[in-house]
Write a protein that holds these residues in place. Structure first.
Motif, PDB file in Angstrom:
ATOM      1  N   ARG A  80      10.111  -0.386  -9.298  1.00 35.75           N
ATOM      2  CA  ARG A  80       9.892  -0.633  -7.861  1.00 35.75           C
ATOM      3  C   ARG A  80       8.445  -0.387  -7.451  1.00 35.75           C
ATOM      4  NH1 ARG A  80      15.719   1.909  -6.341  1.00 35.75           N
ATOM      5  NH2 ARG A  80      16.885   0.137  -7.157  1.00 35.75           N
ATOM      6  N   ARG A  81       7.762   0.473  -8.207  1.00 37.50           N
ATOM      7  CA  ARG A  81       6.344   0.676  -7.890  1.00 37.50           C
ATOM      8  C   ARG A  81       5.505  -0.535  -8.319  1.00 37.50           C
ATOM      9  NH1 ARG A  81       6.321   6.675 -10.295  1.00 37.50           N
ATOM     10  NH2 ARG A  81       7.976   7.467  -8.944  1.00 37.50           N
ATOM     11  N   ARG A  82       6.083  -1.350  -9.206  1.00 35.16           N
ATOM     12  CA  ARG A  82       5.372  -2.584  -9.601  1.00 35.16           C
ATOM     13  C   ARG A  82       5.663  -3.722  -8.631  1.00 35.16           C
ATOM     14  NH1 ARG A  82       4.050  -2.647 -15.090  1.00 35.16           N
ATOM     15  NH2 ARG A  82       2.654  -4.304 -14.445  1.00 35.16           N
ATOM     16  N   CYS A  83       6.597  -3.495  -7.703  1.00 30.49           N
ATOM     17  CA  CYS A  83       6.977  -4.521  -6.731  1.00 30.49           C
ATOM     18  C   CYS A  83       6.816  -3.940  -5.329  1.00 30.49           C
ATOM     19  CB  CYS A  83       8.432  -4.935  -6.891  1.00 30.49           C
ATOM     20  SG  CYS A  83       8.858  -5.525  -8.526  1.00 30.49           S
ATOM     21  N   GLY A  84       5.715  -4.249  -4.666  1.00 35.67           N
ATOM     22  CA  GLY A  84       5.560  -3.783  -3.288  1.00 35.67           C
ATOM     23  C   GLY A  84       6.523  -4.544  -2.393  1.00 35.67           C
ATOM     24  N   MET A  85       7.192  -3.823  -1.481  1.00 36.25           N
ATOM     25  CA  MET A  85       8.183  -4.476  -0.611  1.00 36.25           C
ATOM     26  C   MET A  85       7.687  -4.528   0.828  1.00 36.25           C
ATOM     27  SD  MET A  85      11.014  -5.546  -2.054  1.00 36.25           S
ATOM     28  CE  MET A  85      12.056  -5.710  -0.620  1.00 36.25           C
ATOM     29  N   VAL A  86       7.868  -5.684   1.454  1.00 35.82           N
ATOM     30  CA  VAL A  86       7.541  -5.843   2.877  1.00 35.82           C
ATOM     31  C   VAL A  86       8.797  -6.388   3.564  1.00 35.82           C
ATOM     32  CG1 VAL A  86       6.065  -7.016   4.549  1.00 35.82           C
ATOM     33  CG2 VAL A  86       5.135  -6.347   2.322  1.00 35.82           C
ATOM     34  N   PHE A  87       9.195  -5.726   4.668  1.00 36.42           N
ATOM     35  CA  PHE A  87      10.450  -6.118   5.328  1.00 36.42           C
ATOM     36  C   PHE A  87      10.188  -6.688   6.714  1.00 36.42           C
ATOM     37  CE2 PHE A  87      11.242  -2.535   2.514  1.00 36.42           C
ATOM     38  CZ  PHE A  87      12.296  -2.986   1.754  1.00 36.42           C
ATOM     39  N   LEU A 155       0.842  -2.140  -0.902  1.00 34.70           N
ATOM     40  CA  LEU A 155      -0.315  -2.331  -1.788  1.00 34.70           C
ATOM     41  C   LEU A 155      -0.834  -1.026  -2.397  1.00 34.70           C
ATOM     42  CD1 LEU A 155      -2.402  -4.852   0.339  1.00 34.70           C
ATOM     43  CD2 LEU A 155      -1.127  -5.316  -1.753  1.00 34.70           C
ATOM     44  N   ILE A 156      -0.352   0.086  -1.894  1.00 33.86           N
ATOM     45  CA  ILE A 156      -0.994   1.354  -2.235  1.00 33.86           C
ATOM     46  C   ILE A 156      -0.974   1.637  -3.747  1.00 33.86           C
ATOM     47  CG2 ILE A 156       1.007   2.897  -1.925  1.00 33.86           C
ATOM     48  CD1 ILE A 156      -2.368   3.770  -0.488  1.00 33.86           C
ATOM     49  N   HIS A 157       0.061   1.161  -4.429  1.00 34.51           N
ATOM     50  CA  HIS A 157       0.127   1.372  -5.885  1.00 34.51           C
ATOM     51  C   HIS A 157      -0.489   0.210  -6.667  1.00 34.51           C
ATOM     52  CE1 HIS A 157       2.400   4.968  -5.473  1.00 34.51           C
ATOM     53  NE2 HIS A 157       3.432   4.385  -4.904  1.00 34.51           N
ATOM     54  N   GLU A 158      -1.153  -0.691  -5.926  1.00 32.10           N
ATOM     55  CA  GLU A 158      -1.754  -1.882  -6.539  1.00 32.10           C
ATOM     56  C   GLU A 158      -0.750  -2.623  -7.421  1.00 32.10           C
ATOM     57  OE1 GLU A 158      -5.349  -0.718  -8.448  1.00 32.10           O
ATOM     58  OE2 GLU A 158      -6.135   0.257  -6.666  1.00 32.10           O
ATOM     59  N   PRO A 159       0.376  -3.038  -6.846  1.00 33.89           N
ATOM     60  CA  PRO A 159       1.418  -3.681  -7.658  1.00 33.89           C
ATOM     61  C   PRO A 159       1.043  -5.127  -7.997  1.00 33.89           C
ATOM     62  CG  PRO A 159       2.075  -3.716  -5.379  1.00 33.89           C
ATOM     63  CD  PRO A 159       0.754  -2.993  -5.417  1.00 33.89           C
ATOM     64  N   PRO A 160       1.502  -5.633  -9.114  1.00 33.74           N
ATOM     65  CA  PRO A 160       1.228  -7.031  -9.450  1.00 33.74           C
ATOM     66  C   PRO A 160       2.118  -8.001  -8.671  1.00 33.74           C
ATOM     67  CG  PRO A 160       2.529  -6.004 -11.192  1.00 33.74           C
ATOM     68  CD  PRO A 160       2.212  -4.926 -10.205  1.00 33.74           C
ATOM     69  N   ILE A 161       3.188  -7.457  -8.071  1.00 26.86           N
ATOM     70  CA  ILE A 161       4.151  -8.325  -7.357  1.00 26.86           C
ATOM     71  C   ILE A 161       4.360  -7.776  -5.945  1.00 26.86           C
ATOM     72  CG2 ILE A 161       6.560  -9.132  -7.317  1.00 26.86           C
ATOM     73  CD1 ILE A 161       6.544  -8.634 -10.408  1.00 26.86           C
ATOM     74  N   ILE A 162       4.387  -8.677  -4.972  1.00 24.63           N
ATOM     75  CA  ILE A 162       4.767  -8.277  -3.605  1.00 24.63           C
ATOM     76  C   ILE A 162       5.978  -9.123  -3.214  1.00 24.63           C
ATOM     77  CG2 ILE A 162       4.130  -8.333  -1.153  1.00 24.63           C
ATOM     78  CD1 ILE A 162       2.383  -6.347  -2.319  1.00 24.63           C
ATOM     79  N   LEU A 163       7.013  -8.455  -2.721  1.00 22.17           N
ATOM     80  CA  LEU A 163       8.209  -9.157  -2.252  1.00 22.17           C
ATOM     81  C   LEU A 163       8.284  -8.972  -0.747  1.00 22.17           C
ATOM     82  CD1 LEU A 163      10.650  -7.752  -4.958  1.00 22.17           C
ATOM     83  CD2 LEU A 163       9.374  -9.900  -5.047  1.00 22.17           C
ATOM     84  N   ALA A 164       8.433 -10.063  -0.024  1.00 23.30           N
ATOM     85  CA  ALA A 164       8.449  -9.974   1.439  1.00 23.30           C
ATOM     86  C   ALA A 164       9.705 -10.652   1.970  1.00 23.30           C
ATOM     87  CB  ALA A 164       7.197 -10.625   2.004  1.00 23.30           C
ATOM     88  N   ASP A 165      10.497  -9.875   2.711  1.00 19.88           N
ATOM     89  CA  ASP A 165      11.744 -10.411   3.257  1.00 19.88           C
ATOM     90  C   ASP A 165      11.527 -10.718   4.743  1.00 19.88           C
ATOM     91  OD1 ASP A 165      14.313 -11.167   3.652  1.00 19.88           O
ATOM     92  OD2 ASP A 165      15.225  -9.231   3.168  1.00 19.88           O
ATOM     93  N   GLU A 166      11.398 -11.986   5.056  1.00 23.39           N
ATOM     94  CA  GLU A 166      11.129 -12.446   6.430  1.00 23.39           C
ATOM     95  C   GLU A 166       9.980 -11.639   7.055  1.00 23.39           C
ATOM     96  OE1 GLU A 166      12.507 -15.007   7.651  1.00 23.39           O
ATOM     97  OE2 GLU A 166      14.479 -15.276   6.756  1.00 23.39           O
TER      98      GLU A 166
END
Lengths: 232, 296
Positions: A80-87, A155-166
């Motif tokens: 999960r630290r490799r996937c930044g989540m935006v809700f 972005l704080i963990h500089e993840p390679p993936i960002i997932l954004a839900d709406e």
């Protein structure tokens, strides 16, 4: 980067009620993929499968260097630290300031040095343009500012993936465009983005690829522009 | 150490965010521990008394209260004639009561108890060659056979009588300790479950952004340990106040020794740690199973 191979997902025990059916795709670095479709077609479920908030009923999921079947409970936080989540609803911790929200993420991974935290938080908040609001609580910010804070946290963990839900679901059109432009800058700098949205104009403007979901299946997988392209 | 301080700080924050629940939990834990401390104090003082009595070398011959002064004197002279006896001293019931009053520092005891319940006692000092436990036992049996002698106690017998009392107190102590542990775990269970529920949204966010299970649980476990320790210290404070008040009535009383205090605080922290680990784990798993925000 993200790979689904014949993934099926069912929540209930009824054999014929599938949330997702036969999902297969591969998403590479610097792609910005929009998952399109009306509510209830499985967009959020697909995002939850990527972070393994939900486990697939059958099929194989690979995210970054992780393979879903081989993961233990202890591995999940690292994935999960490799996937930044935006809700859509930002999900910032209400009783912490913006600075504290981000600092919290760093402490979570063992960074406890105040000066290191302050530098990292300042860098990320500056990159999303709300450094001046760092000592405010989420309720004291506008929707757009809260979403920028949420992106900063992702972005704080500089993840390679960002997932954004709406990510623009609670924002007006202009602010939505600003947020998408911000996400696009991340894509151009090498981050992979997967955005669940029902706002087709945004997808047409910013996505490198769209996947249209219909009744739990990928009805259409369309490449719109090369990954290196920036849109203004 | 830095991580420990961080989690301790987070634990304090958890408690400060729910002051009413925290105060209620500290009160409940403190009340339970106060009873436990009281029994610990009692058993320590009985033990100390037992040790002091073990060192006494004489015999106490308790006489029938119906005996008149002539009969008492006759018995005293007869015992003094024994070759194994160095000295026989009569302590009348009035002197005995005054002695107890002095020992307890409570001059009004006679008025409190009404009629003096104590008998006349002959304090018998054996000759040096007859002062070992076996000789004393033989003498005690011999004295007991005399008409007018109700009972004979000497060091070992006192100790045996006290040991019996001590055993009862210790069993009560163990039972109270067990019940206290159970009560603390129940109080912790309810309080921590409440704290976890109040933080459900935050916990869900933490899990999504990659918090480990340990990071999610540690603040609650710290909060549980702190609740126990604060409750334990409050109980100790009340015991100390009670002790100071009682000491003016019973100067011979001793407060809990340092090793006992350390054992007590260590035990409280351990119960807090284990109780919190279990209850936090159960609470979070329940949330996950319920399929709420915390679902994996």
């Amino acid at each position: 980067m993200i790979e689904f191979e014949r993934v099926w997902k069912r929540y209930s025990k009824r054999r014929d009620e599938w949330a997702l059916e036969e999902i297969s795709f591969h998403i590479g670095p610097s792609e910005m993929v929009f998952l399109l479709g009306p509510s209830g077609v499985g967009k959020s479920t697909l995002l939850k499968l990527i972070t393994l908030e939900e486990m697939p009923t059958t099929g194989t999921i690979r995210v970054a260097d992780f393979v879903a079947d081989e993961l233990t409970r202890q591995d999940l936080p690292h994935l999960r630290r490799r996937c930044g989540m935006v809700f859509q609803d930002f999900r910032l911790i209400k009783d912490l300031t913006i600075h504290e929200n981000l600092a919290f993420c760093l402490r979570m991974t063992g960074t406890l040095e105040r000066s290191v935290i302050a530098r990292a938080v300042a860098r990320v908040l500056q990159s999303v343009g709300i450094y001046g609001k760092r000592d405010r609580f989420p309720r004291e910010l506008s929707g757009g500012e809260q979403q920028r804070a949420a992106i900063a946290r992702a972005l704080i963990h500089e993840p390679p993936i960002i997932l954004a839900d709406e990510p623009t679901g609670n924002l007006d059109a202009e602010t939505g465009n600003e947020i998408m432009a911000l996400l696009q800058r991340l894509r151009v700098s090498g981050t992979t983005l997967v955005v669940a949205s029902h706002q087709e104009p945004l997808a047409e403007r910013f996505a490198t690829r769209t996947m249209r979901l219909r009744e739990g299946r990928i009805a259409e997988d369309r490449f719109l522009r090369p990954v290196g392209t920036e849109v203004y | 150490m830095r991580a420990f301080l961080f989690f301790a700080g987070e634990g304090v924050s958890q408690l400060r965010r729910s002051p009413a629940a925290s105060v209620a939990a500290v009160t409940a834990v403190g009340a339970v521990l106060f009873v436990l401390l009281l029994l610990m104090l009692l058993s320590q003082n009985i033990l100390a008394l037992s040790e002091r009595l073990r060192e006494r070398k004489g015999l106490s011959v308790f006489l029938d209260p119906q005996l008149d002064q002539t009969q008492v004197s006759a018995l005293r002279e007869r015992f003094a004639g024994f070759g194994e006896i160095a000295e026989v001293r009569l302590v009348t019931r009035d002197e005995a009561l005054r002695g107890i009053e002095e020992e307890l520092g409570s001059p009004g005891l006679a008025e409190v108890v009404g009629e003096n319940p104590l008998p006349d006692v002959l304090l018998v000092t054996p000759a040096p060659h007859a002062a070992d436990a076996r000789e004393l036992d033989v003498l005690a049996r011999e004295f007991e056979a005399y008409p007018g002698v109700d009972d004979v106690l000497y060091g070992e017998r006192w100790v045996r009588a006290l040991d019996h009392g001590l055993g009862v107190v210790r069993r009560a102590n163990a039972l109270t300790g067990g019940l206290a542990t159970l009560a603390i775990v129940l109080v912790l269970g309810n309080t921590l479950r409440l704290l976890v529920l109040m933080r459900e949204e935050q916990l869900a966010i933490m899990k999504v952004i990659g918090a480990t299970d340990a990071f999610v649980r540690a603040p609650f476990v710290m909060a549980g340990i702190l609740l126990c320790l604060i409750g334990g210290l409050v109980a100790l404070g009340f015991l100390r106040v009670g002790f100071e008040v009682s000491r003016s009535l019973m100067p011979g009383l001793q407060f809990l020794s340092l090793p006992m205090l350390l054992l007590y605080l260590g035990g409280v922290a351990l119960v807090g740690l284990l109780g919190s680990l279990v209850t936090v784990e159960v609470s979070i798993r329940q949330l996950e199973r319920r399929g709420g925000m915390l679902q994996l």
